[in-house]
Each structure stands twice: as C-alpha cells, then as structure tokens.
Design an enzyme around this catalytic site. Sequence first.
Site, PDB file in Angstrom:
ATOM      1  N   ASN A 147      -0.789  10.029  -8.390  1.00 46.80           N
ATOM      2  CA  ASN A 147       0.555   9.995  -7.796  1.00 46.80           C
ATOM      3  C   ASN A 147       1.339  11.214  -8.254  1.00 46.80           C
ATOM      4  O   ASN A 147       0.973  11.881  -9.223  1.00 46.80           O
ATOM      5  CB  ASN A 147       1.316   8.772  -8.304  1.00 46.80           C
ATOM      6  CG  ASN A 147       0.807   7.473  -7.737  1.00 46.80           C
ATOM      7  OD1 ASN A 147      -0.315   7.085  -7.996  1.00 46.80           O
ATOM      8  ND2 ASN A 147       1.631   6.814  -6.958  1.00 46.80           N
TER       9      ASN A 147
ATOM     10  N   HIS B 206       6.368   7.105  -1.425  1.00 52.91           N
ATOM     11  CA  HIS B 206       5.313   7.030  -2.445  1.00 52.91           C
ATOM     12  C   HIS B 206       4.332   8.170  -2.172  1.00 52.91           C
ATOM     13  O   HIS B 206       3.592   8.129  -1.191  1.00 52.91           O
ATOM     14  CB  HIS B 206       4.654   5.653  -2.295  1.00 52.91           C
ATOM     15  CG  HIS B 206       3.445   5.391  -3.130  1.00 52.91           C
ATOM     16  ND1 HIS B 206       3.429   4.463  -4.154  1.00 52.91           N
ATOM     17  CD2 HIS B 206       2.190   5.893  -3.097  1.00 52.91           C
ATOM     18  CE1 HIS B 206       2.220   4.407  -4.694  1.00 52.91           C
ATOM     19  NE2 HIS B 206       1.443   5.263  -4.076  1.00 52.91           N
TER      20      HIS B 206
ATOM     21  N   CYS C 280      -6.058   5.223  -5.041  1.00 55.91           N
ATOM     22  CA  CYS C 280      -6.678   4.020  -4.488  1.00 55.91           C
ATOM     23  C   CYS C 280      -8.195   4.161  -4.552  1.00 55.91           C
ATOM     24  O   CYS C 280      -8.757   5.098  -3.982  1.00 55.91           O
ATOM     25  CB  CYS C 280      -6.233   3.839  -3.034  1.00 55.91           C
ATOM     26  SG  CYS C 280      -7.092   2.490  -2.208  1.00 55.91           S
TER      27      CYS C 280
ATOM     28  N   ASP D 278      -0.731   1.382  -9.767  1.00 54.76           N
ATOM     29  CA  ASP D 278      -1.442   2.483  -9.086  1.00 54.76           C
ATOM     30  C   ASP D 278      -2.108   3.386 -10.131  1.00 54.76           C
ATOM     31  O   ASP D 278      -3.256   3.817  -9.980  1.00 54.76           O
ATOM     32  CB  ASP D 278      -0.439   3.288  -8.247  1.00 54.76           C
ATOM     33  CG  ASP D 278      -1.093   4.040  -7.102  1.00 54.76           C
ATOM     34  OD1 ASP D 278      -2.287   4.346  -7.189  1.00 54.76           O
ATOM     35  OD2 ASP D 278      -0.393   4.351  -6.119  1.00 54.76           O
TER      36      ASP D 278
ATOM     37  N   HIS E 188       1.332  11.068  -3.392  1.00 55.49           N
ATOM     38  CA  HIS E 188       0.264  11.494  -4.318  1.00 55.49           C
ATOM     39  C   HIS E 188       0.210  13.007  -4.285  1.00 55.49           C
ATOM     40  O   HIS E 188       0.504  13.636  -3.265  1.00 55.49           O
ATOM     41  CB  HIS E 188      -1.071  10.860  -3.913  1.00 55.49           C
ATOM     42  CG  HIS E 188      -1.172   9.421  -4.324  1.00 55.49           C
ATOM     43  ND1 HIS E 188      -1.938   9.000  -5.380  1.00 55.49           N
ATOM     44  CD2 HIS E 188      -0.558   8.318  -3.837  1.00 55.49           C
ATOM     45  CE1 HIS E 188      -1.795   7.679  -5.527  1.00 55.49           C
ATOM     46  NE2 HIS E 188      -0.971   7.254  -4.602  1.00 55.49           N
TER      47      HIS E 188
HETATM   48  N1  COA Z   1      -6.888 -12.706  -6.275  1.00 59.62           N
HETATM   49  C1  COA Z   1      -8.025 -13.121  -6.867  1.00 59.62           C
HETATM   50  N2  COA Z   1      -9.165 -13.321  -6.234  1.00 59.62           N
HETATM   51  C2  COA Z   1      -9.171 -13.123  -4.907  1.00 59.62           C
HETATM   52  C3  COA Z   1      -8.034 -12.712  -4.208  1.00 59.62           C
HETATM   53  C4  COA Z   1      -6.858 -12.487  -4.947  1.00 59.62           C
HETATM   54  N3  COA Z   1      -5.742 -12.058  -4.374  1.00 59.62           N
HETATM   55  N4  COA Z   1      -8.347 -12.586  -2.915  1.00 59.62           N
HETATM   56  C5  COA Z   1      -9.644 -12.915  -2.789  1.00 59.62           C
HETATM   57  N5  COA Z   1     -10.137 -13.236  -3.997  1.00 59.62           N
HETATM   58  C6  COA Z   1     -11.493 -13.605  -4.332  1.00 59.62           C
HETATM   59  C7  COA Z   1     -11.974 -14.805  -3.576  1.00 59.62           C
HETATM   60  O1  COA Z   1     -11.645 -15.985  -4.271  1.00 59.62           O
HETATM   61  C8  COA Z   1     -13.475 -14.556  -3.554  1.00 59.62           C
HETATM   62  O2  COA Z   1     -14.023 -14.872  -4.796  1.00 59.62           O
HETATM   63  P1  COA Z   1     -15.558 -15.344  -4.970  1.00 59.62           P
HETATM   64  O3  COA Z   1     -16.403 -14.172  -4.511  1.00 59.62           O
HETATM   65  O4  COA Z   1     -15.677 -15.616  -6.415  1.00 59.62           O
HETATM   66  O5  COA Z   1     -15.673 -16.521  -4.076  1.00 59.62           O
HETATM   67  C9  COA Z   1     -13.566 -13.063  -3.419  1.00 59.62           C
HETATM   68  O6  COA Z   1     -12.343 -12.536  -3.944  1.00 59.62           O
HETATM   69  C10 COA Z   1     -13.738 -12.608  -1.992  1.00 59.62           C
HETATM   70  O7  COA Z   1     -12.745 -13.228  -1.201  1.00 59.62           O
HETATM   71  P2  COA Z   1     -12.437 -12.792   0.300  1.00 59.62           P
HETATM   72  O8  COA Z   1     -11.363 -13.637   0.839  1.00 59.62           O
HETATM   73  O9  COA Z   1     -13.731 -12.706   1.047  1.00 59.62           O
HETATM   74  O10 COA Z   1     -11.804 -11.399   0.038  1.00 59.62           O
HETATM   75  P3  COA Z   1     -12.376  -9.985   0.382  1.00 59.62           P
HETATM   76  O11 COA Z   1     -13.679  -9.738  -0.254  1.00 59.62           O
HETATM   77  O12 COA Z   1     -12.231  -9.824   1.836  1.00 59.62           O
HETATM   78  O13 COA Z   1     -11.289  -9.107  -0.383  1.00 59.62           O
HETATM   79  C11 COA Z   1      -9.100  -8.500  -1.081  1.00 59.62           C
HETATM   80  C12 COA Z   1      -9.958  -9.082   0.008  1.00 59.62           C
HETATM   81  C13 COA Z   1      -7.852  -7.921  -0.456  1.00 59.62           C
HETATM   82  C14 COA Z   1      -8.717  -9.587  -2.020  1.00 59.62           C
HETATM   83  C15 COA Z   1      -9.865  -7.474  -1.893  1.00 59.62           C
HETATM   84  O14 COA Z   1     -10.471  -6.567  -1.019  1.00 59.62           O
HETATM   85  C16 COA Z   1      -8.975  -6.750  -2.841  1.00 59.62           C
HETATM   86  O15 COA Z   1      -8.435  -7.316  -3.784  1.00 59.62           O
HETATM   87  N6  COA Z   1      -8.847  -5.414  -2.653  1.00 59.62           N
HETATM   88  C17 COA Z   1      -8.095  -4.588  -3.534  1.00 59.62           C
HETATM   89  C18 COA Z   1      -7.064  -3.827  -2.765  1.00 59.62           C
HETATM   90  C19 COA Z   1      -6.271  -2.941  -3.688  1.00 59.62           C
HETATM   91  O16 COA Z   1      -5.602  -3.392  -4.595  1.00 59.62           O
HETATM   92  N7  COA Z   1      -6.380  -1.633  -3.464  1.00 59.62           N
HETATM   93  C20 COA Z   1      -5.659  -0.676  -4.203  1.00 59.62           C
HETATM   94  C21 COA Z   1      -4.199  -0.722  -4.000  1.00 59.62           C
HETATM   95  S1  COA Z   1      -3.665  -0.219  -2.422  1.00 59.62           S
HETATM   96 ZN    ZN Z   2      -0.646   5.117  -4.332  1.00 63.64          ZN
END
Ligand code: COA
Ligand code: ZN
Length: 313
Positions: A246, A204, A237, A14, A206
């Site tokens: 946090n 958790h 986030c 985070d 912030h």
């Molecule tokens: N690890 C690595 N790559 C990932 C992945 C993962 N867990 N999940 C999806 N991907 C990749 C896919 O392979 C794809 O790659 P490409 O564009 O090269 O083909 C791309 O990400 C999009 O995939 P998709 O299934 O369409 O995912 P999305 O765009 O809907 O994203 C998440 C979904 C959840 C993976 C993404 O939004 C994310 O990682 N968000 C971060 C959330 C976070 O950590 N927030 C802060 C903490 S709460």
């Molecule tokens: Zn947090």
Amino acid sequence: MRQRIYFNEVVTRDGFQMEANFVATDTKVALIDALSQCGYAKIEVTSFTSAKAIPMLRDAEEVMGRIQRAPGVEYTVLVPNVRGAERAMEVNPDEFNLVMSASETHNLSNLRMPRDKSFSSLREVIEKCGTQVPINVSLSACFGCPMEGVVPQQEVLQWSERFADLGVRGLTICDTTGMAQPAQVAQLCEALQKRFPSLQLTLHFHNTRGMGLANVLAAVQTGIDRFDGSLGGLGGCPYAPGASGNVSSEDAIHMLDAMGYDTGIDLTCLLPIARELPAIVAHDVPGQVAKSGRITDLHPAPEYVAQLKKDFK
Ligand code: COA
Ligand code: ZN
C-alpha cells in the site's frame, strides 16, 4: 483553517495478509494499541476470512477481543461473506468493511465467486447487520485489474450505485495492484463525489508502480478527505498477481502535513512505531520517511562549513 484529512491504518489487515511468516497475536495487539495513540480516525484491525485463504489473520477474534479501544478511533474489520459477518458480529466492531471486486476476474480469483454472487451475499450481510453496525464497502481493482486490464469508470460507478441503494455509509475505492494514474484518479474521484455527495468516500492506493503518493495528491485536490494507508508501505492482496505494498501511511501523512493539511496524526508518535516494523516482519519495508526522517529533521553541517562561513563573510 487547515483542511482535515482522515486516515485509516490498514497495516494489520492489508499489510499483514500477504506476509510469509505469522506475526504473533501479542505483537499484533501491541502494534494496534500503539497505533491507537497516534491520532488515526480508523484502524482496520483484521479480517474475518477463511483461515485457509488468509492464514496470517486466523487470530481475528482474539486480536479484536484483546485490543484496547481508544476513544475517537473507529475499529473496523474486513468481511467477505455471511459467515465472516456472523463471526465479526461477536466481537462488536465499530464498522464492517465488506469487500468485493469491480473486476469479474479478480473477484473470482480472490473471493471464488462471480461478482453477482458476492453482491447477493453482501446484500444479505447488509440486510442482517446494517441496522446494528455501520457498513463500508471496499471495491477492489477499481482502476485496473492485473488480469483484465483497465477497469472502466462505468463499472465502478455501477457497483457503487448498487451499494449506495442499499444504504451503506461509505465506499472505499481500491487500487489493489497500483495500476491507477493521477489523471484517472482525479476523473473517478470527481465523478464519484458528484454522484454520491452524501457517501463517505475513501481512497485506497498501492504503490506498486511508484504512483501512490501522486494518486493521493490527485484525489485530495478533487476534495477527497479519507485515505487508507499501511504502515511501512506493507500490503497486497495474495489473490491479485503482482500485488505489492500500500501507500505508506507515514509517507502520505508526512506529505500532507508538510503541505499544511491537518491529518490529526502525530508523526513523533507514529515514526518510532514504523521503525519497529522491519523487526516485526523480519524484512525491510518500503516506507521512506521512517528511514530518512521528516523534512524538519535537520542534520548538523560538516565542521569545515563553520570556518567557510567565517571566511566568506
Ligand atoms: N470465515 C471462516 N471460514 C470461512 C469463511 C469465513 N468468512 N467463509 C468460508 N469459510 C470456510 C468454510 O467454512 C469452509 O470451510 P471447510 O473447508 O472447513 O468446510 C471453507 O472456508 C470454504 O468455504 P466456501 O463457502 O466454499 O468458501 P470459498 O472457498 O468459496 O471461499 C472466501 C470464500 C471469501 C471465504 C475465501 O475465498 C476467502 O476468505 N478469501 C479471502 C479474501 C481476502 O481476504 N482477500 C484479501 C483481501 S481483499
Ligand atoms: Zn489493498
């Protein structure tokens, strides 16, 4: 006997996920190895998210592979979907911390899908991996959503119930953008403990609106004994508008320590690490005790005071 409180350090997850400048993998590994010596119950090392979404944590595999795991410390990782679970499985963490939001709008913003779709995806992870690794679920925006406003307690209880039914070990109730206030915290903590007496419940917070420590205290007073904290008060986030740091781990630990709780954490070990953090992220950090010192760290009196003490005898 002093009441035990368990801390999970989230600074390298985070804490770092919203930082503008990439923190070198070597630095992350050294920081986690140092934190491992301080007495934490758990350390959230990194997240297995898309590198496009969270570029700061694109070195998740390498960090997990290189840290020295200390006995007695659990090393957990954030997992948002099946792809993340497959990657995380390869590095053998002690826990999966799955994530979804209690708010529909925040879930769409952060995870790019409706809550129901997140739930199905996380259920698949639990069904696939739950027999091999303990599962915790972090529910984001449990007290308020920066786009929807107050999140009703009923929503949180309902999503908690759905995960409890899948047999998860624990739930982390997250105040993602510091919208919780202590009365609301006490109410939700009481309701959750009553409804889920055998789940590990973690809070958790912030400190976005300065209520972080008050919220920790409100939760502790209802019997909650697990908290996430982030060194220096870093964190937030990137997909929650207005998010900021946090609750600072060292400030929360210092407060509970001063009140007589047993946090298991050695502040003489932790504070010097906290003081290195501004150099790591190249900016000041909000944590206060690393700057001020502990309440037991006294200052010499001005020289004239010795004379005044004699004069007024
Ligand atoms: N690890 C690595 N790559 C990932 C992945 C993962 N867990 N999940 C999806 N991907 C990749 C896919 O392979 C794809 O790659 P490409 O564009 O090269 O083909 C791309 O990400 C999009 O995939 P998709 O299934 O369409 O995912 P999305 O765009 O809907 O994203 C998440 C979904 C959840 C993976 C993404 O939004 C994310 O990682 N968000 C971060 C959330 C976070 O950590 N927030 C802060 C903490 S709460
Ligand atoms: Zn947090």
